[in-house]
Design a protein around this motif. Structure first.
Motif, PDB file in Angstrom:
ATOM      1  N   LYS A 233       0.842  -1.192   0.000  1.00 40.73           N
ATOM      2  CA  LYS A 233       0.000   0.000   0.000  1.00 40.73           C
ATOM      3  C   LYS A 233       0.879   1.244   0.000  1.00 40.73           C
ATOM      4  N   GLU A 234       0.530   2.163  -0.863  1.00 39.60           N
ATOM      5  CA  GLU A 234       1.212   3.456  -0.922  1.00 39.60           C
ATOM      6  C   GLU A 234       2.732   3.303  -1.025  1.00 39.60           C
ATOM      7  N   GLY A 235       3.156   2.284  -1.784  1.00 37.15           N
ATOM      8  CA  GLY A 235       4.584   2.075  -2.016  1.00 37.15           C
ATOM      9  C   GLY A 235       5.312   1.386  -0.879  1.00 37.15           C
ATOM     10  N   ILE A 236       4.573   0.934   0.147  1.00 34.93           N
ATOM     11  CA  ILE A 236       5.185   0.264   1.306  1.00 34.93           C
ATOM     12  C   ILE A 236       4.794  -1.209   1.275  1.00 34.93           C
ATOM     13  N   THR A 237       5.774  -2.073   1.471  1.00 38.64           N
ATOM     14  CA  THR A 237       5.564  -3.514   1.320  1.00 38.64           C
ATOM     15  C   THR A 237       5.771  -4.257   2.635  1.00 38.64           C
ATOM     16  N   PHE A 238       4.846  -5.162   2.913  1.00 42.17           N
ATOM     17  CA  PHE A 238       4.988  -6.114   4.013  1.00 42.17           C
ATOM     18  C   PHE A 238       4.952  -7.507   3.399  1.00 42.17           C
ATOM     19  N   THR A 239       5.937  -8.330   3.750  1.00 46.07           N
ATOM     20  CA  THR A 239       5.963  -9.698   3.221  1.00 46.07           C
ATOM     21  C   THR A 239       5.059 -10.599   4.053  1.00 46.07           C
ATOM     22  N   ASN A 240       4.866 -11.824   3.565  1.00 49.02           N
ATOM     23  CA  ASN A 240       4.094 -12.810   4.335  1.00 49.02           C
ATOM     24  C   ASN A 240       4.773 -13.133   5.664  1.00 49.02           C
ATOM     25  N   VAL A 241       6.110 -13.052   5.700  1.00 52.49           N
ATOM     26  CA  VAL A 241       6.828 -13.282   6.961  1.00 52.49           C
ATOM     27  C   VAL A 241       6.551 -12.158   7.942  1.00 52.49           C
ATOM     28  N   ASP A 242       6.631 -10.905   7.464  1.00 53.29           N
ATOM     29  CA  ASP A 242       6.303  -9.753   8.325  1.00 53.29           C
ATOM     30  C   ASP A 242       4.887  -9.893   8.874  1.00 53.29           C
ATOM     31  N   TYR A 243       3.971 -10.212   7.989  1.00 55.20           N
ATOM     32  CA  TYR A 243       2.555 -10.311   8.358  1.00 55.20           C
ATOM     33  C   TYR A 243       2.339 -11.403   9.402  1.00 55.20           C
ATOM     34  N   ASN A 244       2.925 -12.565   9.148  1.00 53.64           N
ATOM     35  CA  ASN A 244       2.694 -13.696  10.051  1.00 53.64           C
ATOM     36  C   ASN A 244       3.328 -13.504  11.419  1.00 53.64           C
ATOM     37  N   LYS A 245       4.457 -12.794  11.475  1.00 47.50           N
ATOM     38  CA  LYS A 245       5.080 -12.501  12.770  1.00 47.50           C
ATOM     39  C   LYS A 245       4.182 -11.596  13.616  1.00 47.50           C
ATOM     40  N   ILE A 246       3.542 -10.640  12.969  1.00 49.28           N
ATOM     41  CA  ILE A 246       2.604  -9.768  13.687  1.00 49.28           C
ATOM     42  C   ILE A 246       1.388 -10.577  14.125  1.00 49.28           C
ATOM     43  N   TYR A 247       0.902 -11.415  13.231  1.00 43.85           N
ATOM     44  CA  TYR A 247      -0.288 -12.233  13.519  1.00 43.85           C
ATOM     45  C   TYR A 247      -0.073 -13.132  14.731  1.00 43.85           C
TER      46      TYR A 247
END
Length: 567
Positions: A233-247
């Motif tokens: 979003k808006e030129g900023i990227t979160f990977t599946n690893v970033d996402y899953n660590k937060i989850y």
């Protein structure tokens, strides 16, 4: 757990290794998965180095176990593969710095691990169940030790300035450093800041290596686990690893799965807003940072920019101080050496248990066993008549297993069986090859008041030796004196940091004279302690804490402003 074999706490001090010995059925699943799902023995290659399939699967199983199999397989797989990849990159980093572990140290750690098992054959079976050989486990130990040494090396090259220490002290002297002078807390602060900096540097180096690494020859079953863009979003990227660590952070804090997904999406949206607002506030971020550190630096930059523009009036400070006076008043606290004394049943205690069990043994039959177990057994299975279900020889302590497998099916074993847990009466219900189904009645080894009194006398002798300077708390034998340590910040409300609430103990600590070594029996538990410092409660004036009040006021206003700009 009771008669089922318990695993002693690992004695491995210099290394933290992710070796979890779990049930053989899980290991069989792993090996079958390897055998039938793959045509090669590695998951992928990183910079030309092969990553074994069993390493990824072992990591998956450990993560699943930690979260009680509540997390979807794709999430577990992504986190597991990322963990294995990071471990490989850490080894490359360690090798580039010429970090080596001697064979002697590796062998010592292996022997320490093996010593936690009474039966060496059982240890070998456990290794096999987890897909390890003696050689491969030693290799895993070496890798873990190199990882720890790498972190120590990174931390050893980090310096902390006196200005940084003073700044941290001023920010925390009325909270976590309450009652301590700058000089008293200097080394504690230095260690904390070095650890924080080392952690950030470690993350930066791993991120750089990830950007440069070359992954090839991926086994198809692991393709979906590779790191890739999850949110952009808006030129900023979160990977599946970033996402899953937060989850999984939300899951760890007890948030239900569906709600955790919502919270993760919301959290990432907030992080994107922080990064975009950083641009507006002209916050420059260091290149190559992992996304979590980017957000931290962005937030800190925004906060500092806002905080600099806040200038409170004297009236505002007076009002803030009165509303938050309890935060600044000096609260009572104490520091004390504490040791928890282990009390073992005496021979007389064991004999009493055996006597009671023998009295029960002459009354039981297969027909009345369940009802007597419900009435007289000290084991949780008493609720269902002492039923233990089916088990193998390795699942029970040796004395119990020997009797159960020796006994006749359908009969009560003719003798009382003594184990570390007490005296057992065993009803061997059925046998099937290498398995037995049995029920039991346990009479625990109850520790008598006489045993406690004798132990207290022994501990009082140790207290005198410490008082006379013949011993220190650090000299106390670890097998008899548990959790021996200096505990700081003990509150008068019964809380001991690192131990939780122990009201009876803290009351005695506060009553004790300073530096007196005390041995105390508290409701059947014996403690040895020495209070070495105590801070008395005191109300403060604004003039004493004005600088800190101003800092807290500005912090509150800056935080409120950030919340506004992020809406």
């Amino acid at each position: 757990m009771a008669i089922r074999k318990f695993r002693k706490q690992m004695k491995v001090i210099t290394v933290i290794i992710t070796v979890a010995f779990i049930v053989s059925s899980l290991a069989l699943y792993v090996m079958n998965h390897i055998t039938y799902s793959s045509t090669k023995n590695y998951a992928l290659k990183i910079n030309g180095n092969k990553i074994k399939i069993e390493d990824v699967l072992r990591s998956k199983n450990m993560i699943s176990n930690n979260f009680k199999n509540e997390i979807d397989e794709d999430i577990v797989g992504t986190l597991a593969l990322d963990q294995v990849i990071e471990n490989e990159l850490v080894q490359e980093m360690a090798d580039s710095l010429k970090i080596k572990i001697s064979s002697k140290d590796i062998n010592n750690e292996y022997n320490n691990l093996e010593s936690n098992f009474k039966d060496k054959e059982q240890f070998k079976r456990m290794l096999t169940a987890q897909g390890y050989t003696k050689a491969s486990l030693k290799k895993e130990l070496e890798r873990s030790m190199k990882s720890i040494k790498l972190k120590e090396t990174i931390g050893g090259n980090i310096s902390v300035t006196d200005e940084e220490i003073e700044e941290f002290y001023e920010e925390n002297k009325f909270t976590m450093l309450q009652g301590l002078s700058l000089e008293e807390s200097k080394e504690q602060i230095r260690g904390y800041l070095k650890e924080e900096k080392a952690g950030e540097l470690y993350q930066k180096e791993i991120t750089k290596l990830k950007e440069k690494m070359v992954i090839t020859d991926v086994d198809p079953q692991f393709t979906n686990y590779l790191e890739k863009t999850k949110v952009e979003k808006e030129g900023i990227t979160f990977t599946n690893v970033d996402y899953n660590k937060i989850y999984i952070t939300f899951i760890s804090n007890g948030v239900p799965k569906d709600k955790a997904l919502e919270e993760t999406d919301r959290f990432i949206d907030t992080q994107i807003k922080i990064l975009k607002k950083a641009e507006e506030y002209q916050v420059k971020l260091e290149e190559g940072l992992p996304i979590s550190l980017q957000v931290k630096e962005a937030y800190d930059g925004i906060y500092n920019a806002i905080e600099k523009k806040i200038t409170p009036t004297q009236e505002e400070l007076n009002s803030y101080f009165e509303k938050n006076r309890a935060r600044y008043d000096i609260q009572p606290s104490a520091d004390a050496y504490i040791s928890f004394v282990k009390i073992e049943p005496s021979d007389l205690d064991k004999a009493n248990s055996e006597k009671k069990a023998k009295e029960i043994l002459v009354t039981v039959t297969p027909e009345n066993f369940a009802s007597i177990a419900k009435e007289k057994s000290d084991y949780p299975s008493s609720a269902n008549g002492g039923e233990l279900g089916w088990f193998t020889k390795e699942q029970m302590v040796s004395e119990f297993s020997e009797a159960a497998f020796k006994g006749e099916a359908g009969k009560i074993y003719p003798e009382v069986v003594n184990t570390v847990f007490g005296s057992h009466i065993i009803y061997v219900q059925e046998k099937d090859g290498d398995k037995v189904k049995a029920s039991h009645i346990l009479v625990k080894n109850e520790i008598s008041q006489e045993t406690i009194a004798n132990k207290l006398k022994e501990v009082q002798e140790q207290a005198e030796k410490i008082s006379n300077g013949e011993l220190t708390f650090g000299d106390l034998p670890l097998d008899k004196y548990l959790n021996t340590n200096l505990f700081n910040g003990i509150t008068d409300q019964g809380y001991i940091p690192g131990l939780g609430y122990k009201e009876n103990l803290t009351n005695e600590i506060y009553k004790a004279p300073l530096n007196k070594v005390v041995a105390k029996n508290l409701d059947g538990e014996i403690f040895l302690f020495q209070k070495v410092n105590e801070i008395k409660p005191r109300k403060v004036d604004l003039s004493e804490v004005k600088e800190n009040v101003e800092r807290d006021y500005k912090a509150q206003k800056a935080t409120e402003k950030i919340q506004e700009v992020l809406k």
